[in-house]
Design a protein around this motif. Structure first.
Motif, PDB file in Angstrom:
ATOM      1  N   MET A 173      -0.089  -4.659   8.976  1.00 29.98           N
ATOM      2  CA  MET A 173       0.764  -3.571   9.475  1.00 29.98           C
ATOM      3  C   MET A 173       2.067  -3.506   8.682  1.00 29.98           C
ATOM      4  O   MET A 173       2.531  -2.424   8.312  1.00 29.98           O
ATOM      5  N   GLU A 174       2.635  -4.673   8.399  1.00 29.81           N
ATOM      6  CA  GLU A 174       3.873  -4.713   7.619  1.00 29.81           C
ATOM      7  C   GLU A 174       3.642  -4.177   6.207  1.00 29.81           C
ATOM      8  O   GLU A 174       4.421  -3.366   5.692  1.00 29.81           O
ATOM      9  N   ALA A 202     -10.090  -0.311  10.284  1.00 26.00           N
ATOM     10  CA  ALA A 202      -8.780  -0.414   9.629  1.00 26.00           C
ATOM     11  C   ALA A 202      -8.930  -0.691   8.143  1.00 26.00           C
ATOM     12  O   ALA A 202      -8.206  -0.118   7.316  1.00 26.00           O
ATOM     13  N   SER A 245      -3.401  -9.201  11.172  1.00 22.09           N
ATOM     14  CA  SER A 245      -3.103  -7.827  11.588  1.00 22.09           C
ATOM     15  C   SER A 245      -1.620  -7.517  11.449  1.00 22.09           C
ATOM     16  O   SER A 245      -1.243  -6.421  11.008  1.00 22.09           O
ATOM     17  N   PHE A 292      -2.746   4.620   5.047  1.00 21.26           N
ATOM     18  CA  PHE A 292      -2.074   3.449   5.580  1.00 21.26           C
ATOM     19  C   PHE A 292      -1.565   3.672   7.002  1.00 21.26           C
ATOM     20  O   PHE A 292      -1.482   2.726   7.785  1.00 21.26           O
ATOM     21  N   ALA A 293      -1.213   4.925   7.342  1.00 19.05           N
ATOM     22  CA  ALA A 293      -0.752   5.193   8.710  1.00 19.05           C
ATOM     23  C   ALA A 293      -1.886   4.979   9.707  1.00 19.05           C
ATOM     24  O   ALA A 293      -1.691   4.377  10.775  1.00 19.05           O
ATOM     25  N   CYS A 301       1.239  -2.188   5.143  1.00 25.16           N
ATOM     26  CA  CYS A 301       0.930  -0.761   5.172  1.00 25.16           C
ATOM     27  C   CYS A 301       2.191   0.075   5.380  1.00 25.16           C
ATOM     28  O   CYS A 301       2.346   1.140   4.764  1.00 25.16           O
ATOM     29  N   ARG A 302       3.066  -0.399   6.234  1.00 26.52           N
ATOM     30  CA  ARG A 302       4.320   0.340   6.447  1.00 26.52           C
ATOM     31  C   ARG A 302       5.173   0.345   5.184  1.00 26.52           C
ATOM     32  O   ARG A 302       5.827   1.346   4.872  1.00 26.52           O
ATOM     33  N   LYS A 328      -3.080  -2.124  15.031  1.00 21.92           N
ATOM     34  CA  LYS A 328      -2.412  -2.282  16.325  1.00 21.92           C
ATOM     35  C   LYS A 328      -3.442  -2.407  17.455  1.00 21.92           C
ATOM     36  O   LYS A 328      -3.273  -3.208  18.377  1.00 21.92           O
ATOM     37  N   VAL A 346      -2.478   1.260  10.143  1.00 21.93           N
ATOM     38  CA  VAL A 346      -1.515   0.637  11.055  1.00 21.93           C
ATOM     39  C   VAL A 346      -1.962   0.828  12.501  1.00 21.93           C
ATOM     40  O   VAL A 346      -1.959  -0.116  13.301  1.00 21.93           O
ATOM     41  N   SER A 347      -2.367   2.052  12.844  1.00 24.89           N
ATOM     42  CA  SER A 347      -2.796   2.330  14.212  1.00 24.89           C
ATOM     43  C   SER A 347      -4.011   1.495  14.602  1.00 24.89           C
ATOM     44  O   SER A 347      -4.092   0.961  15.717  1.00 24.89           O
TER      45      SER A 347
END
Length: 220
Positions: free
Chosen positions: A204-205, A141, A200, A150-151, A207-208, A158, A154-155
């Motif tokens: 994720m936040e 990641a 994490s 960034f997508a 990156c979104r 997760k 996120v994966s």
């Protein structure tokens, strides 16, 4: 963005080591310095383990920039990086934090899990495997962050989150009743596992938000 900036510090232009190709000795010296940084993080983390907001306190203690409001210091930071060699993923603050916490969890788990009287062997293997898978996803990641994907990041975060949840489930109260050593480990490990989950979730936040930035800029 939160203090965990997905772009930091991968915007460095130090790719050529001053125009001189490094040999094996140079890289070994560089990697040992980065290992020292991880161990320094562990030392700071242990110092603040019982404190609220310990992730921010450790980051401040490490001398890391915590927010974009300190962007005026970028020139000074770049000058310091020139003396410390090129940028690699090992210098990414998120990488350091994740590797350090995983290392502390794994090192202490190896110490007690080698004794079947302290930890049932099926549980020892299952927990170690979950940690390993989580750390692997975390490292990938951070690489995705450095590539600006960034997508994908996120994966992967997760997936890391899922493995951390699995590790928490394995280390439940029933398991902790097996021995006092396991119960003691669980008490501290839960703090570290929840910190990994927190990182994490923040990433994720962030990156979104980064994914949405170009679309928002179109309307400016």
């Amino acid at each position: 963005m939160s203090s965990f900036d997905p772009n930091n510090p991968s915007d460095s232009d130090d790719d050529d080591v001053g125009g001189v190709a490094w040999n094996e000795f140079d890289w070994e010296h560089y990697l040992r310095e980065q290992d020292d940084t991880i161990h320094r993080y562990i030392g700071c983390y242990e110092l603040f383990l019982r404190d609220e907001g310990r992730l921010e306190k450790v980051a401040a203690n490490m001398g890391w920039r915590l927010s974009s409001s300190e962007a005026d210091d970028d020139d000074d930071d770049d000058a310091e990086d020139d003396d410390q060699g090129p940028y690699t993923v090992h210098k990414n603050y998120i990488y350091v934090a994740l590797k350090a916490i995983h290392l502390k969890l794994s090192r202490e788990w190896e110490r007690i899990a080698a004794n079947p009287a302290s930890v049932p062997q099926p549980l020892a293997v299952a927990f170690a495997a979950a940690l390993h898978r989580g750390e692997s996803h975390a490292v990938l990641a951070v690489h995705a962050l450095d590539f600006g994907d960034f997508a994908m990041a996120v994966s992967l975060f997760k997936r890391m989150f899922g493995e951390i949840n699995r590790a928490i489930a394995i280390l439940d109260e029933k398991a902790a009743r097996h021995s006092s050593a396991l119960a003691k480990y669980r008490a501290e490990a839960l703090c570290m596992l929840f910190d990994l989950r927190e990182i994490s979730l923040r990433m994720m936040e962030d990156c979104r938000e980064a994914i949405e930035l170009p679309a928002e800029d179109d309307f400016d």
